[in-house]
Each structure stands twice: as C-alpha cells, then as structure tokens.
Design a protein around this motif. Sequence first.
Motif, PDB file in Angstrom:
ATOM      1  N   PRO A 107       0.813  -1.220   0.000  1.00 35.95           N
ATOM      2  CA  PRO A 107       0.000   0.000   0.000  1.00 35.95           C
ATOM      3  C   PRO A 107       0.846   1.270   0.000  1.00 35.95           C
ATOM      4  CG  PRO A 107      -0.100  -1.104   2.131  1.00 35.95           C
ATOM      5  CD  PRO A 107       0.592  -2.044   1.212  1.00 35.95           C
ATOM      6  N   GLY A 108       2.015   1.219   0.667  1.00 29.73           N
ATOM      7  CA  GLY A 108       2.884   2.393   0.661  1.00 29.73           C
ATOM      8  C   GLY A 108       3.387   2.716  -0.738  1.00 29.73           C
ATOM      9  N   GLY A 109       3.731   1.684  -1.510  1.00 28.22           N
ATOM     10  CA  GLY A 109       4.172   1.908  -2.885  1.00 28.22           C
ATOM     11  C   GLY A 109       3.066   2.453  -3.763  1.00 28.22           C
ATOM     12  N   LEU A 110       1.840   1.943  -3.570  1.00 26.46           N
ATOM     13  CA  LEU A 110       0.702   2.445  -4.346  1.00 26.46           C
ATOM     14  C   LEU A 110       0.415   3.911  -4.013  1.00 26.46           C
ATOM     15  CD1 LEU A 110      -1.585  -0.682  -3.897  1.00 26.46           C
ATOM     16  CD2 LEU A 110      -0.629   0.107  -6.056  1.00 26.46           C
ATOM     17  N   LEU A 111       0.490   4.245  -2.732  1.00 24.30           N
ATOM     18  CA  LEU A 111       0.250   5.629  -2.323  1.00 24.30           C
ATOM     19  C   LEU A 111       1.331   6.554  -2.860  1.00 24.30           C
ATOM     20  CD1 LEU A 111      -1.545   7.514  -0.687  1.00 24.30           C
ATOM     21  CD2 LEU A 111      -0.185   6.980   1.338  1.00 24.30           C
ATOM     22  N   ALA A 112       2.581   6.094  -2.822  1.00 26.49           N
ATOM     23  CA  ALA A 112       3.683   6.899  -3.361  1.00 26.49           C
ATOM     24  C   ALA A 112       3.525   7.109  -4.863  1.00 26.49           C
ATOM     25  CB  ALA A 112       5.017   6.222  -3.053  1.00 26.49           C
ATOM     26  N   ALA A 113       3.080   6.069  -5.584  1.00 26.96           N
ATOM     27  CA  ALA A 113       2.863   6.195  -7.029  1.00 26.96           C
ATOM     28  C   ALA A 113       1.753   7.205  -7.320  1.00 26.96           C
ATOM     29  CB  ALA A 113       2.518   4.838  -7.624  1.00 26.96           C
ATOM     30  N   TYR A 114       0.692   7.184  -6.489  1.00 22.26           N
ATOM     31  CA  TYR A 114      -0.395   8.152  -6.678  1.00 22.26           C
ATOM     32  C   TYR A 114       0.104   9.580  -6.466  1.00 22.26           C
ATOM     33  CZ  TYR A 114      -4.490  10.965  -5.707  1.00 22.26           C
ATOM     34  OH  TYR A 114      -5.414  11.978  -5.728  1.00 22.26           O
ATOM     35  N   LEU A 115       0.835   9.805  -5.400  1.00 24.29           N
ATOM     36  CA  LEU A 115       1.329  11.153  -5.110  1.00 24.29           C
ATOM     37  C   LEU A 115       2.287  11.636  -6.189  1.00 24.29           C
ATOM     38  CD1 LEU A 115       1.890  10.813  -1.257  1.00 24.29           C
ATOM     39  CD2 LEU A 115       0.060  12.042  -2.427  1.00 24.29           C
ATOM     40  N   ALA A 116       3.127  10.741  -6.698  1.00 24.07           N
ATOM     41  CA  ALA A 116       4.042  11.122  -7.777  1.00 24.07           C
ATOM     42  C   ALA A 116       3.264  11.488  -9.036  1.00 24.07           C
ATOM     43  CB  ALA A 116       5.008   9.974  -8.063  1.00 24.07           C
ATOM     44  N   GLY A 117       2.219  10.708  -9.345  1.00 18.64           N
ATOM     45  CA  GLY A 117       1.397  11.018 -10.513  1.00 18.64           C
ATOM     46  C   GLY A 117       0.645  12.320 -10.355  1.00 18.64           C
ATOM     47  N   ALA A 118       0.141  12.596  -9.143  1.00 17.23           N
ATOM     48  CA  ALA A 118      -0.553  13.864  -8.907  1.00 17.23           C
ATOM     49  C   ALA A 118       0.393  15.046  -9.069  1.00 17.23           C
ATOM     50  CB  ALA A 118      -1.162  13.868  -7.504  1.00 17.23           C
ATOM     51  N   THR A 119       1.660  14.864  -8.682  1.00 20.80           N
ATOM     52  CA  THR A 119       2.657  15.926  -8.887  1.00 20.80           C
ATOM     53  C   THR A 119       2.882  16.175 -10.370  1.00 20.80           C
ATOM     54  OG1 THR A 119       3.753  15.293  -6.814  1.00 20.80           O
ATOM     55  CG2 THR A 119       5.010  16.623  -8.372  1.00 20.80           C
ATOM     56  N   VAL A 120       2.969  15.098 -11.144  1.00 20.79           N
ATOM     57  CA  VAL A 120       3.117  15.244 -12.600  1.00 20.79           C
ATOM     58  C   VAL A 120       1.893  15.937 -13.193  1.00 20.79           C
ATOM     59  CG1 VAL A 120       3.292  13.968 -14.771  1.00 20.79           C
ATOM     60  CG2 VAL A 120       4.647  13.260 -12.794  1.00 20.79           C
ATOM     61  N   GLN A 121       0.727  15.588 -12.721  1.00 24.24           N
ATOM     62  CA  GLN A 121      -0.502  16.216 -13.202  1.00 24.24           C
ATOM     63  C   GLN A 121      -0.494  17.715 -12.929  1.00 24.24           C
ATOM     64  OE1 GLN A 121      -4.258  15.170 -11.193  1.00 24.24           O
ATOM     65  NE2 GLN A 121      -5.142  14.754 -13.214  1.00 24.24           N
ATOM     66  N   ALA A 122      -0.095  18.107 -11.718  1.00 25.51           N
ATOM     67  CA  ALA A 122      -0.017  19.529 -11.382  1.00 25.51           C
ATOM     68  C   ALA A 122       1.000  20.242 -12.257  1.00 25.51           C
ATOM     69  CB  ALA A 122       0.337  19.693  -9.904  1.00 25.51           C
ATOM     70  N   TYR A 123       2.121  19.590 -12.538  1.00 23.77           N
ATOM     71  CA  TYR A 123       3.157  20.207 -13.393  1.00 23.77           C
ATOM     72  C   TYR A 123       2.632  20.410 -14.816  1.00 23.77           C
ATOM     73  CZ  TYR A 123       7.306  20.622 -16.306  1.00 23.77           C
ATOM     74  OH  TYR A 123       8.229  21.036 -17.241  1.00 23.77           O
ATOM     75  N   LEU A 124       1.936  19.430 -15.357  1.00 23.36           N
ATOM     76  CA  LEU A 124       1.400  19.563 -16.711  1.00 23.36           C
ATOM     77  C   LEU A 124       0.378  20.695 -16.796  1.00 23.36           C
ATOM     78  CD1 LEU A 124       0.920  15.795 -17.655  1.00 23.36           C
ATOM     79  CD2 LEU A 124       2.682  17.348 -18.494  1.00 23.36           C
ATOM     80  N   LEU A 125      -0.476  20.813 -15.788  1.00 25.17           N
ATOM     81  CA  LEU A 125      -1.454  21.901 -15.772  1.00 25.17           C
ATOM     82  C   LEU A 125      -0.763  23.244 -15.659  1.00 25.17           C
ATOM     83  CD1 LEU A 125      -4.211  20.370 -13.480  1.00 25.17           C
ATOM     84  CD2 LEU A 125      -4.375  20.811 -15.931  1.00 25.17           C
ATOM     85  N   SER A 126       0.267  23.311 -14.827  1.00 25.21           N
ATOM     86  CA  SER A 126       1.014  24.555 -14.684  1.00 25.21           C
ATOM     87  C   SER A 126       1.667  24.967 -15.994  1.00 25.21           C
ATOM     88  CB  SER A 126       2.074  24.390 -13.588  1.00 25.21           C
ATOM     89  OG  SER A 126       2.851  25.561 -13.457  1.00 25.21           O
ATOM     90  N   SER A 127       2.193  23.996 -16.729  1.00 25.13           N
ATOM     91  CA  SER A 127       2.823  24.298 -18.013  1.00 25.13           C
ATOM     92  C   SER A 127       1.804  24.746 -19.049  1.00 25.13           C
ATOM     93  CB  SER A 127       3.577  23.060 -18.516  1.00 25.13           C
ATOM     94  OG  SER A 127       4.568  22.657 -17.596  1.00 25.13           O
ATOM     95  N   SER A 128       0.604  24.173 -19.007  1.00 26.81           N
ATOM     96  CA  SER A 128      -0.417  24.499 -20.005  1.00 26.81           C
ATOM     97  C   SER A 128      -1.001  25.894 -19.807  1.00 26.81           C
ATOM     98  CB  SER A 128      -1.543  23.463 -19.967  1.00 26.81           C
ATOM     99  OG  SER A 128      -1.065  22.175 -20.275  1.00 26.81           O
TER     100      SER A 128
END
Length: 445
Positions: A107-128
């Motif tokens: 579960p810790g790995g799944l949660l870390a993967a989610y948080l990393a993906g959410a960070t990427v999502q925020a970065y893409l929105l910021s760039s757009s």
Amino acid sequence: MLEIVCALVVCTVTVGIARRCGIWTLPSFAAILFAVGYSVRLVLLEQSGQDVIFDAFTVQDSEFTEMAGYGMLAFFAMCTGMVIVSLAWKKYAASRPAAVQPGTYRPGGLLAAYLAGATVQAYLLSSSFGGLGAAITALSKRVFVGESFALAANLTPILFPLLLMGIIQAKRQGSQKLHALALAVFVISLPWMAIVNGRATVIVAIWALALAYFLAFRKKTKAFALLVVAGAALATSVLGLAWRASSQTGRPFVAEISRYMGNSIYISSESIPLFDHARVGMEYASVYGSSAETSVLNAFSVLIPRSIWADKPEFLPQILGERLKYTELSGLPAGLLGEGFITGGWLGAVAFALIFGLFIGLTNRYLIRSMVLTPLAAWGVFMAVNTALVGLRTGAQGGLTTLQISLVALPLVMAIGWATKVHEKKASVQRAPGSALARPRRVTS
C-alpha cells in the motif's frame, strides 16, 4: 400531478433496487442518479414554476407531462436491462470456477505512485496555463480557450485506481496508520479532482471507494455511512457551484455559499440535470432533425489526434453548444435520454436506456466477483462508476469516450500495480516419505 406520480414511482422503485441489490452497487447508483437527475429534478422545476432550461429553452406544461411519462418508461427500460442480465447470469455464474486469490500489494508503494502522478498532473497543468494558480483559476471558471490540458485531466483514470488499491490493501493488511494516511490523501484529493475533472468526479470517487469497501470486505452498509455519502454529495454540489460562481463573478466565496445553501436540494439536482439535458435533445431534434452519426459513431474517434485527422468531427456537446447556444466556450450535453431522442425520438431514448441497463447489469455481475481488489479490479471499479455517471449525465457518446480513455490507462495501472506487488519466492518441493520422489537413487559404478 402526473409529474409527482411518476417521480414517486421512480423513487419507490429505486429504494427497492437498493434493498434488493445493495446500496453500494452499480444498479443502485444508476437508479439514484436517474431518480435525482430526472424525476426529482422535473418535480422541482414544475413546482417552482421555472420553465426555462439553461437560460435558453422553454418548457411548456404539455412538455412537462410528456417528459414525465416517457422518462418513467425510460427508467423502467433501464431497470429491465439490469433484470435481464441478472436472470441470464445465474446459470452461467453457477458453472464458473471460484476466483483466484490475487497476491499482496504494498500500500505504501501504491500511495507513493499516486502522489508522484498527482505531482506530474499539477506540473502539466502549470505548463499548459502558465502557472498552477492560473490553471486553478481557469479550471474553476470552467471557461478556457486555447489551452490543452487533456493529458493532465486524463491522468485521473490512472491515478485514482492506485489510490483506491492503496486504501483497500492497507485496510486488509491491518496497517491502521497507513490506512488513515491513505484516507486523508483521498479527502485532500477531492477538491483537486473537482477542479481538474469537474464536480461529478467527486461523486464518482466517493461511490467508487464505498463500492470497493463493499466488494473487498462484504460488510453491511451502516446508516452513518449513508449519511456521510449523502452529505458529501450535497456539500460537493453546493460548494462546487459556489466556488465556480465566486471565480466567475469575483464575489467572496463565503457570500456565494450562503446564497446557495438555502436551495441545496435544487442545486443538487442541478448538478445532475438529466431532465434538462433531455430537453436539449428535444430542442436539437426539433431544429436540425434526428442524426445518429453525431452521437454514438463520433465517439470512436476520441483516440485519434486532430493533428493526424484534421477534419475529425466535433463531439455532440460542442455541436449543441455552437448550434443551440451559439458559443464555443462550453459544451452543452444532451445526456443519455437527450442523445437517444436525437437518434430516434422517445423510442430512441427508451432504447438507449435499455442498452445502458444491460451494460450496468453486466458490469455489476463482473464486479460482484471481485472479492479482493487487483489492479484490474481497481480500474474496473473506477471505470464502472465513472462510465455510469458520465453515460447518464453526458450521454452515450460521453460514456463511450470515457470507457476508451480508461482502457488506454489500464496497462499503466496494471504495470504500476505489478511493481508494487509482493513477489513471493517459490518454495522448494517437499518430498513426502515413501513417495516415488523420496526414494534414493541407486548409484551404479
């Protein structure tokens, strides 16, 4: 009077479906959406005396009556589709082997993967949008021209199943602290998902989590859980609309909350306006005639980029927005019944509802066998709830496009799930005494 009778019948049947199938099932979800968004919405509009839809289309008294009757027929058609699947499945399900128990996931790995993906999502929105603050402002207003953020928005079908799996796996493994942390991340993520993907995503997320708990642990629903979900849905509708109004007008957010709080039931039905969307379909058909290609057929072009297909057709919400409201800033969905009406009048609407009911029934039977969540099952829970809501609220085209986008996300969800799986070493073969394998080999010189 007919409107009230039809609404009471639909709501009574919805309660029966919830008692029969269980509240945290797809049939109950679809029935509740239909009851609130169509029947309750119809009565609220009729009783309030409001006869203008989307500030553009009037609804005459005769149309109220017509839509009430045919809407109830469509509801029964949807329920019929669910029942057909339920009856046809019994013999087939009895002959199927038991589901294979999947492995354990970190579960810790799944949660870390989610948080990393959410960070990427925020970065893409910021760039757009030229900054994260600018992105939040534009998305809150739901008015954006020229910015491309489809990739960031479509990360949600990848990210949410990972968070869902993390919550369930932490619960199953008895890790209370990690389970509480995952739930906290879930709650914090709700406003973010509402901004990026719309208020309806919050309803999808909450119901998908409740459905996942039901599938994984088979516990009976508590009254407190129902109150929490109902309150969360109501708060999402009111707070989301207040936030959007505050962003668009510049008025204080607190002032907008107080303005909308007194009419929360009406606002809740307005967030799932299946009745309003059906009226949009009627308006389009009366002006431009029936047209099947603008609805279902166009949905299968969603995965083809416009850079490859320059003449790629527009989707129905954009067509309706341009032709009926004369604006390119926002779309205008027709919903499942509205698209059915555009395709073939009220007969088309009833047929669309029947097909939708068959889909709900089939998907629900698959999910019932998901005793323990795997990456595939976690994705299936999110896909099923999301497609059901989008299909009813936005239309058949929206449901099909959502399903295709979710299918594209599935391989990555399963890959990340495999990476977080606890891969046990194969145990050595133990030879039983007296067996052929246990007999010593005779050594010859």
